[in-house]
Design a protein around this motif. Structure first.
Motif, PDB file in Angstrom:
ATOM      1  N   ARG A 156      11.787 -18.204  -4.851  1.00 62.00           N
ATOM      2  CA  ARG A 156      10.688 -18.794  -5.203  1.00 62.00           C
ATOM      3  C   ARG A 156      10.399 -20.161  -5.587  1.00 62.00           C
ATOM      4  O   ARG A 156      11.512 -20.520  -6.117  1.00 62.00           O
ATOM      5  CB  ARG A 156      10.140 -17.831  -6.420  1.00 62.00           C
ATOM      6  CG  ARG A 156       8.561 -18.140  -7.052  1.00 62.00           C
ATOM      7  CD  ARG A 156       7.820 -17.512  -6.122  1.00 62.00           C
ATOM      8  NE  ARG A 156       6.292 -17.906  -6.743  1.00 62.00           N
ATOM      9  CZ  ARG A 156       5.196 -17.638  -6.256  1.00 62.00           C
ATOM     10  NH1 ARG A 156       5.270 -16.711  -4.778  1.00 62.00           N
ATOM     11  NH2 ARG A 156       3.866 -17.935  -6.824  1.00 62.00           N
ATOM     12  N   CYS A 157       9.501 -20.806  -4.958  1.00 63.05           N
ATOM     13  CA  CYS A 157       9.286 -22.190  -5.316  1.00 63.05           C
ATOM     14  C   CYS A 157       7.990 -22.460  -5.938  1.00 63.05           C
ATOM     15  O   CYS A 157       7.037 -21.999  -5.379  1.00 63.05           O
ATOM     16  CB  CYS A 157       9.422 -23.077  -3.963  1.00 63.05           C
ATOM     17  SG  CYS A 157       9.419 -24.680  -4.219  1.00 63.05           S
ATOM     18  N   THR A 158       7.632 -23.184  -7.037  1.00 66.29           N
ATOM     19  CA  THR A 158       6.605 -23.391  -7.638  1.00 66.29           C
ATOM     20  C   THR A 158       6.104 -24.783  -7.600  1.00 66.29           C
ATOM     21  O   THR A 158       5.103 -25.317  -8.120  1.00 66.29           O
ATOM     22  CB  THR A 158       6.348 -22.885  -9.124  1.00 66.29           C
ATOM     23  OG1 THR A 158       7.573 -23.798  -9.592  1.00 66.29           O
ATOM     24  CG2 THR A 158       6.751 -21.383  -9.176  1.00 66.29           C
ATOM     25  N   SER A 245       7.738 -19.557  -0.997  1.00 61.90           N
ATOM     26  CA  SER A 245       8.977 -18.997  -1.128  1.00 61.90           C
ATOM     27  C   SER A 245       9.729 -19.199   0.380  1.00 61.90           C
ATOM     28  O   SER A 245       9.287 -19.172   1.238  1.00 61.90           O
ATOM     29  CB  SER A 245       8.880 -17.619  -1.553  1.00 61.90           C
ATOM     30  OG  SER A 245       8.355 -16.754  -0.491  1.00 61.90           O
ATOM     31  N   GLN A 247      12.338 -17.087   2.542  1.00 65.59           N
ATOM     32  CA  GLN A 247      12.753 -15.518   2.644  1.00 65.59           C
ATOM     33  C   GLN A 247      13.802 -15.222   3.839  1.00 65.59           C
ATOM     34  O   GLN A 247      13.102 -15.679   4.966  1.00 65.59           O
ATOM     35  CB  GLN A 247      11.277 -14.665   2.812  1.00 65.59           C
ATOM     36  CG  GLN A 247      10.464 -14.732   1.707  1.00 65.59           C
ATOM     37  CD  GLN A 247       9.386 -13.972   1.795  1.00 65.59           C
ATOM     38  OE1 GLN A 247       9.252 -12.795   2.207  1.00 65.59           O
ATOM     39  NE2 GLN A 247       8.264 -14.170   0.798  1.00 65.59           N
TER      40      GLN A 247
END
Length: 328
Positions: A156-158, A245, A247
């Motif tokens: 996950r990247c925010t 994100s 994946q």
């Protein structure tokens, strides 16, 4: 009026728009028919929001199709494109999460895509190994590295400064569509207006003749696969930004969508034939079919069946066209 006469008329008028429609009349008609059917079955299809959604969805496949088209025109195939998307997207998010600046991570991961493409090209051009075998191997290697790096889980990247690459807009138009338009123009110029394009078509038309005529076939083949790797790496980074994100499982089967778009768009699987405009219409058809089936809540596996049938029919039509050309 026959298709051949329409093409001749377009060439005489030297009107690029008329020529484009004449050469792609059949596939454009197919796109319109499919769109009308989907619109009748699901009125949501014609909404602006859905149109932008379709544009974003097909942008990844269309970028991969650009690279795949160049490779197939040379008489090759690149099965690693989907794995490169997964690899570069997963690594890019991972590097950012570890504190690497976003621009550095993006450039590095696109460079990894370039490296994979370069290695594909060198191995194929220097050893004479079948492109199918080489790119299938790098497909498995790339996907495996992505799974190992991420532990088999999405990363996950925010970071908003990364996400904007895939979710941002230029005016009312999503950035992925802007990227695609720019890349279409670049590839079109390379294939239609540069000596490189002449060499690419010559390589796919008759490899031995191209070699004897002085064309640097090894160099051209390496460049084509490197460009495919670049496009795949770029698509992977943008897709990761759009999904927030990385994946490792993403874009499985993307190579089949790209191949389907190519053959629908008139790229010959035996090499030497195909144009950018046709392949983009092919990518649109694949995108509209997938979107339509989603809107109608049809099982996603049906989409794979439909695309498989489309590829078979398109390749068969290509074979018939080749035979007619030889007889003529």
């Amino acid at each position: 009026m026959s298709k051949e006469n329409r093409v001749k008329i377009a060439e005489r008028t030297n009107n690029p728009v008329l020529k484009f429609f004449s050469e792609n009349l059949g596939i454009i008609a197919a796109l319109i028919v499919i769109s009308v059917i989907v619109a009748i079955m699901s009125p949501v299809f014609l909404s602006v929001d859905n149109a932008l959604s379709v544009g974003r969805q097909i942008s990844t496949n269309a970028v991969l199709t650009l690279g795949m088209a160049m490779v197939i025109i040379t008489g090759g195939i690149d099965l690693s494109v989907g794995a490169v998307v997964a690899l570069t997207g997963t690594l890019c998010v991972g590097f950012i999460n570890q504190g690497m600046p976003v621009p550095v991570s993006v450039i590095l991961c696109v460079g990894i895509g370039v490296l994979v493409g370069f290695l594909n090209g060198v191995i194929i051009a220097k050893t004479g190994m079948a492109p199918f075998i080489v790119t299938m191997s790098t497909m498995n290697i790339g996907r495996g590295i992505a799974y190992l790096y991420s532990g088999g889980l999405p990363l996950r990247c925010t970071r908003d400064d990364f996400a904007v690459l895939g979710t941002g807009y230029l005016g009312p138009v999503p950035l992925p569509i802007i990227y695609l338009a720019a890349l279409i123009l670049i590839v079109w110029l390379l294939l239609s207006r540069a000596k490189f394009g002449t060499y690419v078509y010559a390589l796919g038309g008759n490899r031995e003749a191209a070699k004897f005529s002085g064309i640097p076939t090894v160099k051209i083949e390496i460049i084509v696969y490197t460009l495919s790797g670049f496009l795949s790496g770029f698509a992977g980074v943008v897709l990761a930004a759009r999904m927030f994100s990385g994946q490792p499982s993403v874009q499985q089967g993307a190579e089949m969508d790209a191949i389907a778009a190519c053959v629908l768009g008139g790229v010959s699987m035996t090499g030497g034939m195909g144009k950018v405009g046709g392949t983009m219409i092919g990518a649109l058809i694949i995108g509209v079919i997938s979107n339509g089936l989603n809107l109608l809540n049809v099982n996603s596996f049906v989409s794979n069946i439909v695309k498989g049938i489309i590829v078979l029919i398109a390749v068969y039509i290509d074979i018939i066209k080749k035979k007619r050309m030889l007889k003529g």
